[in-house]
Design a protein around this motif. Structure first.
Motif, PDB file in Angstrom:
ATOM      1  N   THR A   1      -0.525  -0.034   6.780  1.00  0.00           N
ATOM      2  CA  THR A   1      -0.612   0.087   5.322  1.00  0.00           C
ATOM      3  C   THR A   1      -0.433  -1.270   4.664  1.00  0.00           C
ATOM      4  O   THR A   1       0.541  -1.984   4.952  1.00  0.00           O
ATOM      5  CB  THR A   1       0.473   1.038   4.781  1.00  0.00           C
ATOM      6  N   LEU A   2      -1.370  -1.621   3.835  1.00  0.00           N
ATOM      7  CA  LEU A   2      -1.193  -2.771   2.951  1.00  0.00           C
ATOM      8  C   LEU A   2      -0.818  -2.217   1.583  1.00  0.00           C
ATOM      9  O   LEU A   2      -1.625  -1.550   0.941  1.00  0.00           O
ATOM     10  CB  LEU A   2      -2.465  -3.618   2.869  1.00  0.00           C
ATOM     11  N   LEU A   3       0.412  -2.470   1.177  1.00  0.00           N
ATOM     12  CA  LEU A   3       0.904  -1.993  -0.115  1.00  0.00           C
ATOM     13  C   LEU A   3       0.785  -3.115  -1.136  1.00  0.00           C
ATOM     14  O   LEU A   3       1.472  -4.139  -1.031  1.00  0.00           O
ATOM     15  CB  LEU A   3       2.357  -1.533   0.001  1.00  0.00           C
ATOM     16  N   PHE A   4      -0.100  -2.918  -2.111  1.00  0.00           N
ATOM     17  CA  PHE A   4      -0.292  -3.902  -3.160  1.00  0.00           C
ATOM     18  C   PHE A   4       0.531  -3.492  -4.375  1.00  0.00           C
ATOM     19  O   PHE A   4       0.352  -2.404  -4.921  1.00  0.00           O
ATOM     20  CB  PHE A   4      -1.764  -3.999  -3.542  1.00  0.00           C
ATOM     21  N   VAL A   5       1.440  -4.367  -4.783  1.00  0.00           N
ATOM     22  CA  VAL A   5       2.337  -4.091  -5.911  1.00  0.00           C
ATOM     23  C   VAL A   5       2.011  -5.057  -7.041  1.00  0.00           C
ATOM     24  O   VAL A   5       2.332  -6.252  -6.967  1.00  0.00           O
ATOM     25  CB  VAL A   5       3.820  -4.221  -5.505  1.00  0.00           C
ATOM     26  N   ASP A   6       1.356  -4.556  -8.067  1.00  0.00           N
ATOM     27  CA  ASP A   6       1.045  -5.381  -9.233  1.00  0.00           C
ATOM     28  C   ASP A   6       2.286  -5.513 -10.112  1.00  0.00           C
ATOM     29  O   ASP A   6       3.099  -4.593 -10.206  1.00  0.00           O
ATOM     30  CB  ASP A   6      -0.090  -4.735 -10.020  1.00  0.00           C
ATOM     31  N   GLU A   7       2.437  -6.686 -10.735  1.00  0.00           N
ATOM     32  CA  GLU A   7       3.592  -6.966 -11.602  1.00  0.00           C
ATOM     33  C   GLU A   7       4.905  -6.750 -10.843  1.00  0.00           C
ATOM     34  O   GLU A   7       5.860  -6.170 -11.378  1.00  0.00           O
ATOM     35  CB  GLU A   7       3.555  -6.066 -12.852  1.00  0.00           C
ATOM     36  N   ILE A   8       4.970  -7.227  -9.610  1.00  0.00           N
ATOM     37  CA  ILE A   8       6.127  -6.949  -8.758  1.00  0.00           C
ATOM     38  C   ILE A   8       7.420  -7.490  -9.352  1.00  0.00           C
ATOM     39  O   ILE A   8       8.515  -6.977  -9.072  1.00  0.00           O
ATOM     40  CB  ILE A   8       5.903  -7.517  -7.336  1.00  0.00           C
ATOM     41  N   HIS A   9       7.329  -8.503 -10.200  1.00  0.00           N
ATOM     42  CA  HIS A   9       8.535  -9.075 -10.806  1.00  0.00           C
ATOM     43  C   HIS A   9       9.224  -8.081 -11.752  1.00  0.00           C
ATOM     44  O   HIS A   9      10.376  -8.300 -12.135  1.00  0.00           O
ATOM     45  CB  HIS A   9       8.185 -10.357 -11.574  1.00  0.00           C
ATOM     46  N   ARG A  10       8.531  -7.000 -12.111  1.00  0.00           N
ATOM     47  CA  ARG A  10       9.133  -6.011 -13.015  1.00  0.00           C
ATOM     48  C   ARG A  10      10.128  -5.103 -12.295  1.00  0.00           C
ATOM     49  O   ARG A  10      10.901  -4.411 -12.950  1.00  0.00           O
ATOM     50  CB  ARG A  10       8.045  -5.159 -13.648  1.00  0.00           C
ATOM     51  N   PHE A  11      10.087  -5.072 -10.970  1.00  0.00           N
ATOM     52  CA  PHE A  11      11.079  -4.301 -10.230  1.00  0.00           C
ATOM     53  C   PHE A  11      12.426  -5.022 -10.295  1.00  0.00           C
ATOM     54  O   PHE A  11      12.490  -6.252 -10.194  1.00  0.00           O
ATOM     55  CB  PHE A  11      10.670  -4.153  -8.758  1.00  0.00           C
ATOM     56  N   ASN A  12      13.524  -4.255 -10.431  1.00  0.00           N
ATOM     57  CA  ASN A  12      14.847  -4.871 -10.444  1.00  0.00           C
ATOM     58  C   ASN A  12      15.284  -5.229  -9.016  1.00  0.00           C
ATOM     59  O   ASN A  12      14.567  -4.956  -8.042  1.00  0.00           O
ATOM     60  CB  ASN A  12      15.871  -3.952 -11.126  1.00  0.00           C
ATOM     61  N   LYS A  13      16.459  -5.812  -8.892  1.00  0.00           N
ATOM     62  CA  LYS A  13      16.929  -6.296  -7.600  1.00  0.00           C
ATOM     63  C   LYS A  13      17.021  -5.172  -6.570  1.00  0.00           C
ATOM     64  O   LYS A  13      16.581  -5.316  -5.423  1.00  0.00           O
ATOM     65  CB  LYS A  13      18.289  -6.977  -7.747  1.00  0.00           C
ATOM     66  N   ALA A  14      17.564  -4.034  -6.976  1.00  0.00           N
ATOM     67  CA  ALA A  14      17.721  -2.924  -6.031  1.00  0.00           C
ATOM     68  C   ALA A  14      16.361  -2.419  -5.565  1.00  0.00           C
ATOM     69  O   ALA A  14      16.177  -2.110  -4.375  1.00  0.00           O
ATOM     70  CB  ALA A  14      18.512  -1.797  -6.689  1.00  0.00           C
ATOM     71  N   GLN A  15      15.407  -2.342  -6.484  1.00  0.00           N
ATOM     72  CA  GLN A  15      14.073  -1.881  -6.099  1.00  0.00           C
ATOM     73  C   GLN A  15      13.386  -2.879  -5.177  1.00  0.00           C
ATOM     74  O   GLN A  15      12.722  -2.484  -4.214  1.00  0.00           O
ATOM     75  CB  GLN A  15      13.231  -1.647  -7.358  1.00  0.00           C
ATOM     76  N   GLN A  16      13.566  -4.167  -5.457  1.00  0.00           N
ATOM     77  CA  GLN A  16      12.984  -5.186  -4.576  1.00  0.00           C
ATOM     78  C   GLN A  16      13.611  -5.123  -3.191  1.00  0.00           C
ATOM     79  O   GLN A  16      12.915  -5.240  -2.177  1.00  0.00           O
ATOM     80  CB  GLN A  16      13.172  -6.578  -5.179  1.00  0.00           C
ATOM     81  N   ASP A  17      14.920  -4.907  -3.140  1.00  0.00           N
ATOM     82  CA  ASP A  17      15.596  -4.803  -1.839  1.00  0.00           C
ATOM     83  C   ASP A  17      15.079  -3.614  -1.039  1.00  0.00           C
ATOM     84  O   ASP A  17      15.118  -3.620   0.199  1.00  0.00           O
ATOM     85  CB  ASP A  17      17.109  -4.657  -2.035  1.00  0.00           C
ATOM     86  N   GLY A  18      14.592  -2.587  -1.737  1.00  0.00           N
ATOM     87  CA  GLY A  18      14.095  -1.399  -1.055  1.00  0.00           C
ATOM     88  C   GLY A  18      12.882  -1.666  -0.180  1.00  0.00           C
ATOM     89  O   GLY A  18      12.604  -0.889   0.752  1.00  0.00           O
ATOM     90  N   PHE A  19      12.140  -2.738  -0.437  1.00  0.00           N
ATOM     91  CA  PHE A  19      10.982  -3.068   0.377  1.00  0.00           C
ATOM     92  C   PHE A  19      11.365  -3.686   1.722  1.00  0.00           C
ATOM     93  O   PHE A  19      10.599  -3.598   2.694  1.00  0.00           O
ATOM     94  CB  PHE A  19      10.071  -4.060  -0.365  1.00  0.00           C
ATOM     95  N   LEU A  20      12.538  -4.316   1.793  1.00  0.00           N
ATOM     96  CA  LEU A  20      12.880  -5.167   2.937  1.00  0.00           C
ATOM     97  C   LEU A  20      12.818  -4.462   4.281  1.00  0.00           C
ATOM     98  O   LEU A  20      12.163  -4.968   5.212  1.00  0.00           O
ATOM     99  CB  LEU A  20      14.260  -5.804   2.706  1.00  0.00           C
TER     100      LEU A  20
END
Length: 436
Positions: free
Chosen positions: A111-130
């Protein structure tokens, strides 16, 4: 000009999809203006050649191909393409996407997950990708118009390569128009109007295609000139975020143009900021700061010119008062430059921090009480006005500290005369010390 245009739908022209969608590149080789990223020596080109596509963050302005490249990367690597926007996607949605990606992976797919405007996710949401990036469940391709170093977590950045996509230059925009004409016929524009159309797009390929679609819809019977073009089309608003990176980029450009003694460039960047809606009072403050930092005592009048311009703006308001700020910018750009005072201040502050507990020498202390006189306060002080040349040459630094030299004036403007004075007093001081 009205007879140039046929407002009815052109015969035989059926456009069920927008031009920007129909002109979307079908392969990576068709992407225009991003050879530095997609070419054999570019980061994406190298990944594809090695057959190892890693997670990436696309950083660039709107309309340069971020979404298109992500979609084509998925096709090139046989990955399922999943697109979301950080604006409209919450944590429950992400959980469903990750679960689907896990199932797909268990069945031998990726899966290639394309996330537009990724900077709009908060820290917890960004950590969820890791964890899903680390175990290979997804290849993350994020897109952002904001500086990733400011807007994205360091943990996320350490697991993805940031690839900067460039604003499309006029050559790239012209190639896009040529592609349009191969598909839909020649644009009914004369040479100057064609150039004006590409400039209206302001580096945004999608904006250019939308503008071209409007021009084609006119069905003009003869080439349209600039006057008719600009009466029907509105120039794309310049990119400017008064609180974001673009704000700091443009004030930096203004400051460095002034420092570089280029009044024309300085006026251009001032105009860009004012056109973008920047607060003239902020600019007045920053212009005054330039006078203090970069002109200093090479032209003592510079600060006064800035303060007068600031005061004029406060009295007149916009737009007339902005002319006073522009004149201050011109004055600063053409003034002699020196940061000697600024450097001296920083050096003195550093010494003050390093020797913050050292008392002044007793001979320059006042002695208002008998006890203080008995302690030697004021003893031996030489009153400079009593000296024949008005200079005693005494040392005013702490007794345990070596004399510092902080102010080193330059050979420019009014500071040339100050340099002579510094050297004069240095020679007198040396003679007094030798005499003692």
């Amino acid at each position: 000009m009205a007879d140039l245009f046929d407002t009815s739908t052109p015969a035989g022209r059926d456009m069920p999809r927008p031009l920007a969608d129909r002109m979307r590149p079908a392969t990576l080789a068709e992407v225009i203006g991003q050879d530095h990223a997609l070419g054999p020596q570019g980061p994406l080109g190298a990944m594809l050649a090695a057959g190892n596509l890693g997670s990436v963050i696309f950083w660039g302005p709107p309309g340069v191909g971020k979404t298109t490249i992500a979609r084509l990367l998925a096709a090139e690597t046989d990955l399922s393409f999943v697109q979301i926007s950080a604006i409209f996607t919450g944590v429950p949605d992400l959980r469903k996407i990750f679960e689907a990606a896990k199932i797909r992976r268990a069945n031998g797919g990726g899966t290639l997950l394309f996330v537009d405007e990724i900077h709009r996710f908060n820290k917890a949401q960004q950590d969820g990708f890791l964890p899903h990036m680390e175990d290979g469940t997804i290849v993350l391709v994020g897109a952002t118009t904001e500086n990733p170093s400011f807007e994205l977590n360091s943990a996320l950045l350490s697991r993805a390569q940031v690839i900067t996509l460039k604003r499309l230059d006029l050559t790239a925009l012209e190639r896009i128009l040529q592609r349009v004409e191969k598909s839909d016929g020649a644009l009914p524009l004369d040479g100057p109007a064609r150039e004006a159309l590409t400039e209206m797009a302001d580096g945004d390929g999608r904006a250019l295609l939308n503008l071209a679609e409007q021009v084609l819809s006119w069905g003009a019977s003869e080439p349209v000139g600039i006057e008719a073009l600009t009466s029907r089309l509105t120039r794309r608003a310049s990119k400017y975020d008064k609180s974001g990176e673009e704000h700091y980029n443009l004030i930096s450009a203004l400051h460095k143009s002034v420092r570089g003694s280029d009044p024309d460039a300085a006026l251009y960047w001032l105009g860009r900021m004012l056109q973008g809606g920047e607060d003239p009072r902020y600019l007045a403050r920053r212009i005054t700061r330039m006078a203090v930092e970069d002109i200093g005592l090479a032209d003592p009048q510079a600060q006064a010119v800035c303060l007068q311009g600031w005061d004029t703006y406060e009295r007149l308001g916009s737009p007339e008062g902005e002319l006073a700020l522009a004149q201050a910018v011109i004055y600063l750009a053409l003034a002699p430059k020196s940061n000697a005072g600024y450097s001296a201040y920083k050096a003195a502050m550093a010494s003050a921090k390093a020797h913050g507990s050292e008392p002044p020498p007793k001979h320059i202390l006042n002695a208002p009480t008998r006890l203080m006189k008995d302690e030697g306060y004021g003893a031996g002080y030489a009153y400079d006005h009593d000296a024949e040349d008005g200079f005693s040459g005494q040392d005013y630094f702490p007794e345990t500290m070596r004399r510092g030299v902080y102010y080193v004036p330059v050979e420019r403007g009014a500071e040339r005369e100050l340099k002579k004075r510094v050297e004069y007093f240095a020679k007198l001081r040396a003679r007094r010390n030798e005499a003692e």
